[in-house]
Write an enzyme that holds these catalytic residues in place. Structure first.
Site, PDB file in Angstrom:
ATOM      1  N   PRO A 138       0.779  -1.242   0.000  1.00  0.00           N
ATOM      2  CA  PRO A 138       0.000   0.000   0.000  1.00  0.00           C
ATOM      3  C   PRO A 138       0.811   1.293   0.000  1.00  0.00           C
ATOM      4  CG  PRO A 138       0.037  -0.955   2.184  1.00  0.00           C
ATOM      5  CD  PRO A 138       0.732  -1.938   1.277  1.00  0.00           C
ATOM      6  N   CYS A 139       1.424   1.594  -1.126  1.00  0.00           N
ATOM      7  CA  CYS A 139       2.217   2.816  -1.245  1.00  0.00           C
ATOM      8  C   CYS A 139       1.337   4.069  -1.246  1.00  0.00           C
ATOM      9  CB  CYS A 139       3.106   2.758  -2.475  1.00  0.00           C
ATOM     10  SG  CYS A 139       2.237   2.440  -4.014  1.00  0.00           S
ATOM     11  N   HIS A 140       0.025   3.905  -1.452  1.00  0.00           N
ATOM     12  CA  HIS A 140      -0.866   5.066  -1.400  1.00  0.00           C
ATOM     13  C   HIS A 140      -0.938   5.656   0.008  1.00  0.00           C
ATOM     14  CE1 HIS A 140      -3.396   1.530  -0.527  1.00  0.00           C
ATOM     15  NE2 HIS A 140      -4.059   2.341   0.265  1.00  0.00           N
TER      16      HIS A 140
END
Length: 181
Positions: A138-140
């Site tokens: 989850p780089c968001h």
């Protein structure tokens, strides 16, 4: 002959994506709008020394089911088997992305500290940008030091949609956490 990778494109409420898998393993889940999408594909195909064909498979079908659950607000993490192809720094950053709690945000500075590279914020940010498994890793959830939304391969609108989903989720139906293999 080497078994090819299978690629399938699909749509989400935040934009169009592609998944690339072989056997029971997902290697790429990336935004079609990512300007570095082909770099991620090339890195995997060169590492595995195989070609890509369009199609589907059981692991791709499972990922699409999990993505639907995520967008419905009922999934916190993904259970499909994944594999990453990257440098040691990239792989450590990608593993650290899984430590960011669902619905929370970390700065690039905090992420750099968590991977033991507090003076390498730009290198860590570059590794985040090379993430081939958006949503799954989850780089968001990584934001600027001031909390501003910045730098997302799917675009800032997609990032905002994902963060809103996580802020509004129904905690009664969330799935358990996992780690990178």
């Amino acid at each position: 002959m080497t078994t090819p990778l299978i690629r399938r494109t699909f749509s989400t409420p935040a934009g169009d994506m592609q998944v690339v898998a072989r056997g029971d393993t997902v290697y790429i889940c990336d935004w079609l709008s990512n300007p570095h999408r082909e770099r991620n594909v090339r890195r995997v195909t060169e590492h595995l020394a195989c070609e890509i064909v369009d199609g589907t498979s059981p692991v791709i079908d499972e990922l699409l089911r999990e993505v639907d659950e995520y967008f419905a607000g009922c999934r916190r993490s993904f259970d499909v088997t994944i594999a990453t192809v990257g440098t040691p720094l990239q792989r450590s950053v990608w593993q650290a992305l899984l430590m960011i709690p669902y619905g929370e945000r970390w700065s690039y500075t905090l992420l750099a500290e968590r991977v033991g590279k507090p003076r390498a914020v730009r290198a860590v940010a570059s590794a985040v940008g090379a993430n081939p498994l958006s949503l799954i890793l989850p780089c968001h959830r990584v934001v600027g030091a001031n909390g501003a939304l910045c730098g997302y391969a799917g675009g800032l609108v997609a990032k905002q949609i994902l963060l809103q989903i996580e802020a509004q989720r129904d905690s009664r139906c969330c799935k358990s956490d996992r780690s990178v293999e």
